[in-house]
Design a protein around this motif. Structure first.
Motif, PDB file in Angstrom:
ATOM      1  N   ILE A   1      12.005 -22.773  10.418  1.00 19.18           N
ATOM      2  CA  ILE A   1      11.596 -21.463  10.913  1.00 19.18           C
ATOM      3  C   ILE A   1      12.416 -20.375  10.222  1.00 19.18           C
ATOM      4  N   HIS A   2      11.734 -19.430   9.590  1.00 24.74           N
ATOM      5  CA  HIS A   2      12.399 -18.306   8.915  1.00 24.74           C
ATOM      6  C   HIS A   2      12.364 -17.093   9.852  1.00 24.74           C
ATOM      7  N   ASP A   3      13.176 -17.139  10.882  1.00 24.72           N
ATOM      8  CA  ASP A   3      13.190 -16.055  11.863  1.00 24.72           C
ATOM      9  C   ASP A   3      14.629 -15.847  12.310  1.00 24.72           C
ATOM     10  N   ASN A   4      15.213 -14.751  11.867  1.00 22.60           N
ATOM     11  CA  ASN A   4      16.627 -14.496  12.169  1.00 22.60           C
ATOM     12  C   ASN A   4      16.851 -13.859  13.536  1.00 22.60           C
ATOM     13  N   ARG A   5      15.777 -13.612  14.281  1.00 21.43           N
ATOM     14  CA  ARG A   5      15.941 -13.019  15.604  1.00 21.43           C
ATOM     15  C   ARG A   5      16.705 -13.942  16.552  1.00 21.43           C
ATOM     16  N   PHE A   6      16.649 -15.246  16.294  1.00 19.95           N
ATOM     17  CA  PHE A   6      17.296 -16.195  17.195  1.00 19.95           C
ATOM     18  C   PHE A   6      18.597 -16.728  16.601  1.00 19.95           C
ATOM     19  N   ASN A   7      19.361 -15.811  15.995  1.00 15.16           N
ATOM     20  CA  ASN A   7      20.668 -16.220  15.502  1.00 15.16           C
ATOM     21  C   ASN A   7      21.651 -16.290  16.672  1.00 15.16           C
ATOM     22  N   THR A   8      22.881 -16.672  16.390  1.00 16.22           N
ATOM     23  CA  THR A   8      23.857 -16.930  17.459  1.00 16.22           C
ATOM     24  C   THR A   8      24.059 -15.728  18.370  1.00 16.22           C
TER      25      THR A   8
ATOM     26  N   ILE B   1      26.610 -35.727  16.623  1.00 15.54           N
ATOM     27  CA  ILE B   1      26.950 -34.333  16.903  1.00 15.54           C
ATOM     28  C   ILE B   1      27.857 -33.825  15.786  1.00 15.54           C
ATOM     29  N   ILE B   2      27.342 -32.850  15.048  1.00 12.31           N
ATOM     30  CA  ILE B   2      28.067 -32.262  13.922  1.00 12.31           C
ATOM     31  C   ILE B   2      28.641 -30.928  14.369  1.00 12.31           C
ATOM     32  N   SER B   3      29.886 -30.639  14.000  1.00 10.36           N
ATOM     33  CA  SER B   3      30.470 -29.331  14.324  1.00 10.36           C
ATOM     34  C   SER B   3      31.407 -28.879  13.213  1.00 10.36           C
ATOM     35  N   PHE B   4      31.475 -27.569  13.020  1.00  8.96           N
ATOM     36  CA  PHE B   4      32.412 -26.968  12.064  1.00  8.96           C
ATOM     37  C   PHE B   4      32.515 -25.474  12.377  1.00  8.96           C
TER      38      PHE B   4
ATOM     39  N   HIS C   1      20.640 -31.343   8.720  1.00  7.21           N
ATOM     40  CA  HIS C   1      20.761 -30.088   7.974  1.00  7.21           C
ATOM     41  C   HIS C   1      20.472 -28.857   8.826  1.00  7.21           C
ATOM     42  N   LYS C   2      19.892 -29.046  10.019  1.00 11.38           N
ATOM     43  CA  LYS C   2      19.488 -27.906  10.855  1.00 11.38           C
ATOM     44  C   LYS C   2      20.677 -27.005  11.195  1.00 11.38           C
ATOM     45  N   ILE C   3      21.870 -27.589  11.291  1.00 22.61           N
ATOM     46  CA  ILE C   3      23.047 -26.792  11.613  1.00 22.61           C
ATOM     47  C   ILE C   3      23.327 -25.753  10.528  1.00 22.61           C
ATOM     48  N   VAL C   4      22.992 -26.082   9.288  1.00 22.71           N
ATOM     49  CA  VAL C   4      23.188 -25.130   8.186  1.00 22.71           C
ATOM     50  C   VAL C   4      22.246 -23.939   8.358  1.00 22.71           C
ATOM     51  N   ASN C   5      21.048 -24.184   8.879  1.00 27.91           N
ATOM     52  CA  ASN C   5      20.103 -23.084   9.071  1.00 27.91           C
ATOM     53  C   ASN C   5      20.540 -22.135  10.185  1.00 27.91           C
TER      54      ASN C   5
ATOM     55  N   HIS D   1      31.898 -20.887  15.708  1.00 33.65           N
ATOM     56  CA  HIS D   1      31.834 -22.335  15.880  1.00 33.65           C
ATOM     57  C   HIS D   1      30.370 -22.773  15.904  1.00 33.65           C
ATOM     58  N   TYR D   2      30.033 -23.718  15.048  1.00 33.50           N
ATOM     59  CA  TYR D   2      28.674 -24.247  14.983  1.00 33.50           C
ATOM     60  C   TYR D   2      28.674 -25.713  15.424  1.00 33.50           C
ATOM     61  N   THR D   3      27.674 -26.081  16.189  1.00 30.97           N
ATOM     62  CA  THR D   3      27.528 -27.483  16.585  1.00 30.97           C
ATOM     63  C   THR D   3      26.045 -27.805  16.690  1.00 30.97           C
TER      64      THR D   3
END
Length: 612
Positions: free
Chosen positions: A428-435, A317-320, A353-357, A326-328
């Motif tokens: 996936i290049h789709d920004n509709r599902f951002n935080t 589990i990566i978080s920063f 790397h998915k957390i960076v996306n 807050h991303y995890t």
């Protein structure tokens, strides 16, 4: 050396293979028949040497199975077959051991009587230094071979005449000295354990040189495309092209070293402490990712117990934090047996790397970070990997677009044949599902009552899972909350009571509107007794609904769902079951009231698969 033969030249080689005692007379006849078929099929007098080598590979495979006794049953008398009765003790008795030893002796006697067993002992072992077979011997996909005896009985198929076989292929002109040297080197390295493997290696090498120029041109064409797409600079393009050695084709992973916005890593260069190593890796990733100013970096390794008694999973589990967000993200790190201690050694978590996306999506970026794997299975390099930042259009440059899929004539505009570029991850290049948008979507679900049957703890658990997972569809969101979507494979993994289990789950997702009781499911009993149908029933609102469902191995009968749907309709329940995930033989279903369906179908139509 020319790679094609005329039919007459091929006929001559077929006869030479017989004269040098590689093929039997039957083998020569078989090869001639295949040569004639090939000429007729292709309407040409030209035959590739690789075609002749392929026929030799086939015949060595067939005769290998024959001489090992793998293409037929050994004729045992029924009284000699071992028939140990079930015993209360796991340790065999003295009588059972004696019976087993008698059986082994009888098997050996019967084995030695067989004609196929007498061939190899008569052949002198010319290659006493045996090779270690890497992997399994690949046999033809047949259960009983009616034909055999294509290889001369003076030629081994078990590795005794490998050197002579390779020399013979050179002598009659099926391979040239360049191919000979390559195959001989592989043979001396201990990789070719049978004559069939010698011919197979010769075939692969001939085809490599035969296709080399075309494959090299394809790679140069790809390099030029990457340069035009700003994936590689002009200067690095020249360096990459000039780096090719004679007869070299590169792995596409090797291109990463020359690409813009890319970096490679080798875990051997980092601390074995997981958190320290990954923090260092993320620091270096800043060179590739714009405005990636993370803080409060943290790594946790957590065990998730298996719910069905299998292997437990150890998750990384990566978080920063970035700009107060807050991303995890949770990714698989390892599988563990129940009695196995957690592994804290450094290794590649392939989706880390998915957390960076998630961050890039929040930035409304048109790029995504791709994971580049050095080597595909089964010889994966577990220490080295790469990353590269690409737009959707740049990612497309690495692969070939096609217009159809194997099971359908439906044109799929976004489907790609990606075999050669499979070293790159799928993003996936789709920004509709951002935080922020996902938080709004969840709020909408709460407002229309999708979570009305969930406890506060269940809703909180779902929201935590959302934060730790990659979200690319509306169904991804709903799948992470309990009692929302039933997803199952029509080829069931539950052979005991699949209909009972699924009926209960349909009740759970109905928010109290469908409450089945007294569920009966004779699936397992029907399988055990080899019945063609199983009895299925349930009670709902004082009425019993029942059906005899057909049994077809472990496949479920769709009629069970029709029975549930008819019960819901008959009782005027405000709600229906809708398909929301279609994964060919698996599917996901959601229960919605009329108003819920109308809202979602208007605002989130993608939730419901559309069929052509």
């Amino acid at each position: 050396m020319a790679q094609n033969l005329t039919f007459e030249e091929a006929k001559k080689i077929a006869h030479e293979l017989y004269e040098i005692e590689l093929l039997s007379k039957k083998g020569e006849k078989q090869l001639l028949q295949e040569l004639e078929k090939n000429c007729t099929k292709n309407k040409s007098d030209s035959i590739e040497k690789s075609f002749v080598l392929q026929q030799l590979v086939n015949m060595f495979q067939v005769d290998l199975m024959y001489r090992m006794g793998m293409d037929r049953d050994i004729p045992f008398d029924k009284n000699t077959r071992h028939n140990r009765q079930k015993s209360s003790s796991a340790i065999p008795t003295k009588e059972e051991i004696e019976e087993y030893e008698k059986l082994l002796k009888k098997m050996e006697e019967e084995f030695n009587k067989q004609e196929w067993h007498k061939i190899e002992p008569k052949i002198e072992d010319e290659d006493p230094q045996k090779s270690e077979t890497k992997g399994f011997i690949v046999f033809p996909m047949v259960s009983r071979l009616k034909e055999h005896g294509f290889i001369s009985e003076k030629r081994s198929v078990l590795g005794k005449t490998r050197t002579r076989t390779l020399n013979d292929l050179l002598k009659i002109g099926l391979i040239d000295s360049l191919v000979f040297e390559d195959v001989y080197k592989e043979f001396k390295n201990g990789n070719l354990s049978t004559e069939g493997y010698i011919c197979s290696a010769a075939l692969d090498t001939v085809e490599f040189y035969q296709k080399f120029e075309n494959e090299k041109n394809k790679q140069i064409e790809l390099i030029n495309k990457l340069e035009k797409g700003n994936v590689i600079s002009q200067s690095n393009k020249e360096k990459l092209i000039n780096s090719y050695q004679k007869w070299e084709l590169k792995k596409l992973y090797e291109f990463i070293f020359y690409c813009n916005n890319a970096k490679t890593f080798n875990l051997k260069e980092y601390s074995n402490d997981v958190e320290k190593a990954y923090k260092s890796i993320f620091e270096e990733m800043k060179e590739v990712i714009p405005k990636f100013y993370f803080q409060s970096f943290k790594i946790d390794l957590k065990i998730e117990k298996s719910s069905y008694g299998g292997l437990d999973t150890q998750n990384l589990i990566i978080s920063f934090d970035v700009d107060s967000v807050h991303y995890t993200h949770s990714v698989l790190y390892d599988y563990l047996r129940a009695d196995e201690k957690p592994d804290s050694t450094l290794k590649i978590a392939h989706n880390f790397h998915k957390i960076v996306n998630k961050f890039l999506s929040d930035q409304n970026s048109d790029t995504r970070l791709y994971f580049a794997e050095k080597t595909n299975n089964p010889n994966r390099d577990e220490n080295e990997f790469g990353i590269i930042l690409l737009t959707k259009e740049q990612r497309r440059l690495w692969k070939y677009k096609i217009e159809s899929f194997y099971f359908s004539d439906v044109k799929l505009e976004e489907y790609y044949s990606d075999i050669e570029a499979s070293f790159l991850s799928t993003e996936i290049h789709d920004n509709r599902f951002n935080t922020k948008n996902v938080e709004k979507i969840i709020a909408e679900y709460e407002e229309i009552g999708l979570f009305s049957h969930l406890s506060e703890a269940e809703i909180k658990e779902g929201k935590e899972k959302i934060k730790q997972n990659e979200i690319s569809t509306y169904s991804d969101i709903l799948m992470l909350f309990p009692k929302q979507i039933i997803f199952f494979d029509w080829e069931s993994g539950n052979l005991e009571n699949p209909y009972e289990e699924l009926t209960q789950e349909f009740g759970e997702i109905s928010r109290g509107k469908f409450v089945p009781t007294n569920i009966e499911d004779s699936f397992w009993n029907s399988i055990e007794t080899r019945k063609k149908t199983c009895f299925y029933s349930f009670d709902f609102n004082g009425k019993t609904y029942k059906a005899d469902l057909r049994i077809k191995s472990d496949w479920l009968a769709p009629h069970f769902m029709e029975l549930i749907e008819s019960a819901i309709k008959e009782n005027n329940v405000d709600g229906k079951i809708y398909v929301c995930i279609d994964d060919i033989q698996a599917a996901g279903y959601i229960f919605l009231s009329k108003s819920q369906y109308e809202y979602l179908n208007k605002n989130q139509p993608e939730l419901f698969p559309k069929y052509p």
